[in-house]
Write a protein that holds these residues in place. Structure first.
Motif, PDB file in Angstrom:
ATOM      1  N   VAL A 203     -27.511-100.758 -50.683  1.00  0.00           N
ATOM      2  CA  VAL A 203     -28.084-100.176 -51.899  1.00  0.00           C
ATOM      3  C   VAL A 203     -26.945 -99.897 -52.870  1.00  0.00           C
ATOM      4  CG1 VAL A 203     -29.506 -98.364 -52.894  1.00  0.00           C
ATOM      5  CG2 VAL A 203     -29.906 -99.089 -50.529  1.00  0.00           C
ATOM      6  N   ARG A 204     -26.851-100.704 -53.905  1.00  0.00           N
ATOM      7  CA  ARG A 204     -25.786-100.558 -54.900  1.00  0.00           C
ATOM      8  C   ARG A 204     -26.359 -99.845 -56.126  1.00  0.00           C
ATOM      9  NH1 ARG A 204     -20.961-103.080 -55.541  1.00  0.00           N
ATOM     10  NH2 ARG A 204     -21.470-104.534 -53.852  1.00  0.00           N
ATOM     11  N   ILE A 205     -25.768 -98.706 -56.494  1.00  0.00           N
ATOM     12  CA  ILE A 205     -26.226 -97.940 -57.649  1.00  0.00           C
ATOM     13  C   ILE A 205     -25.023 -97.627 -58.528  1.00  0.00           C
ATOM     14  CG2 ILE A 205     -27.456 -95.902 -58.463  1.00  0.00           C
ATOM     15  CD1 ILE A 205     -28.682 -95.616 -55.694  1.00  0.00           C
ATOM     16  N   PHE A 206     -25.060 -98.081 -59.758  1.00  0.00           N
ATOM     17  CA  PHE A 206     -24.005 -97.773 -60.714  1.00  0.00           C
ATOM     18  C   PHE A 206     -24.307 -96.417 -61.367  1.00  0.00           C
ATOM     19  CE2 PHE A 206     -23.402-102.175 -60.083  1.00  0.00           C
ATOM     20  CZ  PHE A 206     -22.171-102.555 -60.587  1.00  0.00           C
ATOM     21  N   ASP A 207     -23.337 -95.534 -61.358  1.00  0.00           N
ATOM     22  CA  ASP A 207     -23.464 -94.261 -62.064  1.00  0.00           C
ATOM     23  C   ASP A 207     -23.061 -94.494 -63.519  1.00  0.00           C
ATOM     24  OD1 ASP A 207     -23.178 -91.777 -63.225  1.00  0.00           O
ATOM     25  OD2 ASP A 207     -22.055 -90.902 -61.559  1.00  0.00           O
ATOM     26  N   PRO A 208     -24.004 -94.432 -64.468  1.00  0.00           N
ATOM     27  CA  PRO A 208     -23.670 -94.770 -65.855  1.00  0.00           C
ATOM     28  C   PRO A 208     -22.647 -93.838 -66.487  1.00  0.00           C
ATOM     29  CG  PRO A 208     -25.884 -93.858 -65.713  1.00  0.00           C
ATOM     30  CD  PRO A 208     -25.423 -94.073 -64.308  1.00  0.00           C
ATOM     31  N   VAL A 209     -22.573 -92.593 -66.017  1.00  0.00           N
ATOM     32  CA  VAL A 209     -21.577 -91.658 -66.545  1.00  0.00           C
ATOM     33  C   VAL A 209     -20.190 -92.025 -66.022  1.00  0.00           C
ATOM     34  CG1 VAL A 209     -20.842 -89.250 -66.641  1.00  0.00           C
ATOM     35  CG2 VAL A 209     -23.281 -89.825 -66.817  1.00  0.00           C
ATOM     36  N   ALA A 210     -20.084 -92.242 -64.718  1.00  0.00           N
ATOM     37  CA  ALA A 210     -18.798 -92.609 -64.129  1.00  0.00           C
ATOM     38  C   ALA A 210     -18.316 -93.951 -64.655  1.00  0.00           C
ATOM     39  CB  ALA A 210     -18.914 -92.639 -62.608  1.00  0.00           C
ATOM     40  N   GLN A 211     -19.245 -94.878 -64.896  1.00  0.00           N
ATOM     41  CA  GLN A 211     -18.855 -96.194 -65.420  1.00  0.00           C
ATOM     42  C   GLN A 211     -18.255 -96.066 -66.820  1.00  0.00           C
ATOM     43  OE1 GLN A 211     -19.464 -99.710 -64.150  1.00  0.00           O
ATOM     44  NE2 GLN A 211     -19.211 -98.490 -62.295  1.00  0.00           N
ATOM     45  N   MET A 212     -18.834 -95.222 -67.657  1.00  0.00           N
ATOM     46  CA  MET A 212     -18.269 -95.024 -68.987  1.00  0.00           C
ATOM     47  C   MET A 212     -16.915 -94.336 -68.901  1.00  0.00           C
ATOM     48  SD  MET A 212     -19.872 -93.255 -72.398  1.00  0.00           S
ATOM     49  CE  MET A 212     -18.838 -93.064 -73.865  1.00  0.00           C
ATOM     50  N   ASP A 213     -16.789 -93.358 -68.024  1.00  0.00           N
ATOM     51  CA  ASP A 213     -15.518 -92.652 -67.862  1.00  0.00           C
ATOM     52  C   ASP A 213     -14.416 -93.613 -67.422  1.00  0.00           C
ATOM     53  OD1 ASP A 213     -13.857 -90.289 -67.719  1.00  0.00           O
ATOM     54  OD2 ASP A 213     -14.006 -90.473 -65.537  1.00  0.00           O
ATOM     55  N   LYS A 214     -14.762 -94.593 -66.607  1.00  0.00           N
ATOM     56  CA  LYS A 214     -13.769 -95.526 -66.081  1.00  0.00           C
ATOM     57  C   LYS A 214     -13.432 -96.635 -67.067  1.00  0.00           C
ATOM     58  CE  LYS A 214     -12.756 -98.326 -61.980  1.00  0.00           C
ATOM     59  NZ  LYS A 214     -13.243 -98.727 -60.634  1.00  0.00           N
TER      60      LYS A 214
ATOM     61  N   ARG B 145     -33.362 -90.270 -56.191  1.00  0.00           N
ATOM     62  CA  ARG B 145     -34.682 -90.899 -56.051  1.00  0.00           C
ATOM     63  C   ARG B 145     -34.541 -92.372 -55.702  1.00  0.00           C
ATOM     64  NH1 ARG B 145     -38.477 -90.844 -61.238  1.00  0.00           N
ATOM     65  NH2 ARG B 145     -36.828 -92.259 -61.966  1.00  0.00           N
ATOM     66  N   ALA B 146     -33.614 -93.054 -56.364  1.00  0.00           N
ATOM     67  CA  ALA B 146     -33.382 -94.467 -56.063  1.00  0.00           C
ATOM     68  C   ALA B 146     -32.890 -94.643 -54.631  1.00  0.00           C
ATOM     69  CB  ALA B 146     -32.381 -95.059 -57.051  1.00  0.00           C
ATOM     70  N   GLN B 147     -31.976 -93.774 -54.209  1.00  0.00           N
ATOM     71  CA  GLN B 147     -31.451 -93.874 -52.846  1.00  0.00           C
ATOM     72  C   GLN B 147     -32.581 -93.720 -51.830  1.00  0.00           C
ATOM     73  OE1 GLN B 147     -27.883 -94.225 -52.486  1.00  0.00           O
ATOM     74  NE2 GLN B 147     -28.440 -94.900 -50.443  1.00  0.00           N
ATOM     75  N   ARG B 148     -33.439 -92.734 -52.028  1.00  0.00           N
ATOM     76  CA  ARG B 148     -34.558 -92.517 -51.095  1.00  0.00           C
ATOM     77  C   ARG B 148     -35.513 -93.703 -51.109  1.00  0.00           C
ATOM     78  NH1 ARG B 148     -34.640 -87.500 -53.729  1.00  0.00           N
ATOM     79  NH2 ARG B 148     -36.561 -88.093 -54.806  1.00  0.00           N
ATOM     80  N   THR B 149     -35.826 -94.188 -52.307  1.00  0.00           N
ATOM     81  CA  THR B 149     -36.792 -95.280 -52.439  1.00  0.00           C
ATOM     82  C   THR B 149     -36.313 -96.527 -51.720  1.00  0.00           C
ATOM     83  OG1 THR B 149     -37.597 -94.430 -54.556  1.00  0.00           O
ATOM     84  CG2 THR B 149     -37.985 -96.766 -54.092  1.00  0.00           C
ATOM     85  N   PHE B 150     -35.065 -96.880 -51.898  1.00  0.00           N
ATOM     86  CA  PHE B 150     -34.565 -98.109 -51.278  1.00  0.00           C
ATOM     87  C   PHE B 150     -34.342 -97.926 -49.779  1.00  0.00           C
ATOM     88  CE2 PHE B 150     -34.188 -99.524 -55.550  1.00  0.00           C
ATOM     89  CZ  PHE B 150     -34.229-100.913 -55.466  1.00  0.00           C
ATOM     90  N   GLU B 151     -33.989 -96.729 -49.357  1.00  0.00           N
ATOM     91  CA  GLU B 151     -33.869 -96.502 -47.917  1.00  0.00           C
ATOM     92  C   GLU B 151     -35.229 -96.619 -47.234  1.00  0.00           C
ATOM     93  OE1 GLU B 151     -31.849 -92.801 -47.434  1.00  0.00           O
ATOM     94  OE2 GLU B 151     -29.876 -93.673 -47.834  1.00  0.00           O
TER      95      GLU B 151
END
Length: 464
Positions: free
Chosen positions: A387-398, A452-458
């Motif tokens: 399950v790959r999830i991009f954090d949009p806040v962390a991505q902008m910070d990086k 929510r995404a993590q739970r849904t895909f699990e």
């Protein structure tokens, strides 16, 4: 005499089917506008493609030949034209989209009935997918096998003597372009070659450092990355030519520059991998590639989907990417991944809706890369991560901590301190209202959406 049927290969140089036809005798090049297929393409890409057809005709006329243009079903047009001109064969390049395979099969059957031979070449990719195994667990394993297959050099362009005279034949008219709402890049092989030459001179040697640098993407958009994707998607330049020139630069480079050029070559293998997937799984654009034990609980929420398409999600990097798509028909690869992850994970919208939206709006839409990339992001395709999830806040910070990319495309935030723009979705509502009252609040909570995404895909994977 042979006909050469131009499909999504609008060039003379490095066109393997055209070169093979020319080696057998005089060639008459033909483009058939099939409304059943071409009209399914988004207006932006169709307009760019038809400009490429015009540039292709000019290239043939510069050599004393011509490109014949016809309209209708190729299975009817090509046998009739072969009979009219006395051609005994039709050559073309292979394509892997299901609709194009079906159209090819109808052409082959109709030509066989008319006593006209057909011959095809592998041109769209560097390695014929049939030469490789059907499945690989991830891209790395595919690349390992793919690298072992020798790569063909670019095919030569036909000489003037290779082109048959078509005096007396109706040349036909290139169809009118649909009206579009953006400025299109210059079309044709010459434009593609000029862009690539500039990148080879001033961009590829630092590609590993600049490919995800969004400030560089604003300052030097065609040097930080090559932006060759529209030309490759329309076949205005051949992949062997791109590969060969980059490989030559790699062989001549040393140290860090050699690693930078290798990274560009490595990115081309993703295009190859996606075509491999499409070849063996023709339903890649519509069906999950991986078998998932339980249904994914996608959310049907038209309002959030529409906010995503408009670039009004309240997540600055997501909105900047979607507004770049709206303004240019292109998204830089880093925000392209972020916007796709946000839709399929934080919003839990079915990846197929995102794929269709991209297909409609992108100039560089490629059926294999679009479907394969959406599935990779959505965790339904080939990936080493469940399950790959991009954090949009962390991505902008990086990748955009100075907010250069965001401020380029989200004018509501141009007067906001970059650090505040990065943290926008996590700021108190009152502070957001004070800093940029015209910019929307986040449509989903950052942490709640992630969890929510993590739970849904699990659950879908049978891990809950």
């Amino acid at each position: 005499m042979r006909l050469f049927w131009h499909r999504r290969d609008l060039r003379l140089r490095d066109n393997r089917g055209l070169a093979a036809a020319a080696a057998e005798g005089a060639v008459v090049p033909v483009f058939v506008r099939d409304p059943d297929l071409l009209d399914r393409v988004g207006d932006r890409q169709r307009a760019f493609f038809l400009r490429g057809v015009r540039r292709l005709r000019e290239a043939y006329r510069d050599r004393g030949g011509d490109l014949l243009v016809r309209e209708g079903a190729p299975s009817e047009v090509l046998p009739e034209l072969a009979e009219e001109l006395g051609a005994d064969a039709v050559g073309y390049n292979e394509h892997y989209r299901p609709e194009r395979r079906e159209r090819r099969d109808r052409v082959e059957a109709a030509c066989a009935d008319a006593g006209v031979e057909t011959a095809s070449e592998t041109d769209l990719v560097l390695v014929d997918p049939a030469r490789l195994d059907e499945r690989y667990p991830n891209h790395g394993r595919f690349r390992d096998a793919w690298e072992k297959v020798p790569k063909e050099p670019p095919a030569p362009a036909p000489d003037a003597a290779d082109l048959a005279s078509v005096d007396g034949a109706d040349p036909g008219s290139v169809p009118d372009e649909p009206a579009v709402d953006i400025d299109l890049p210059a079309a044709g092989y010459r434009a593609a070659r000029e862009r690539y030459d500039a990148f080879l001179d001033d961009g590829i040697g630092s590609y590993r450092e600049t490919r995800d640098d969004l400030a560089a993407a604003v300052a030097e958009p065609t040097l930080a990355v090559s932006r060759m994707s529209p030309y490759l998607a329309a076949g205005m330049i051949g992949v062997r030519e791109v590969w060969a020139d980059a490989s030559e630069r790699h062989d001549a480079a040393t140290g860090d520059e050699r690693d930078d050029v290798w990274k560009y070559l490595d990115e081309l293998t993703w295009r190859e991998g996606n075509y491999h997937l499409l070849y063996y799984s023709p339903d890649l654009p519509s069906a999950n590639y991986e078998s998932i034990p339980n249904p994914i609980e996608w959310r049907d929420d038209p309002e959030t989907f529409d906010a995503w398409t408009r670039g009004e999600t309240g997540y600055p990097l997501v909105d900047a990417g979607m507004r770049q798509l709206r303004a240019e028909g292109y998204i830089h690869n880093r925000p392209r991944q972020v916007v796709a992850s946000f839709l399929t994970k934080h919003l839990l919208v079915d990846w197929r809706k995102g794929r269709r939206h991209f297909a409609e709006r992108l100039i560089d839409h490629d059926p294999a890369s679009n479907a394969g990339s959406w599935q990779w992001i959505a965790s339904t395709g080939t990936d080493s991560v469940d399950v790959r999830i991009f954090d949009p806040v962390a991505q902008m910070d990086k990748y955009d901590d100075g907010a250069a990319f965001v401020k380029q495309y989200v004018p509501e935030l141009r007067d906001v301190d970059p650090s505040k723009a990065v943290e926008w979705p996590t700021l108190p509502a009152a502070e957001r209202e004070r800093l940029a009252p015209g910019y929307p609040d986040p449509i989903v909570d950052r942490n709640a959406g992630y969890e929510r995404a993590q739970r849904t895909f699990e659950r879908a994977l049978g891990k809950r």
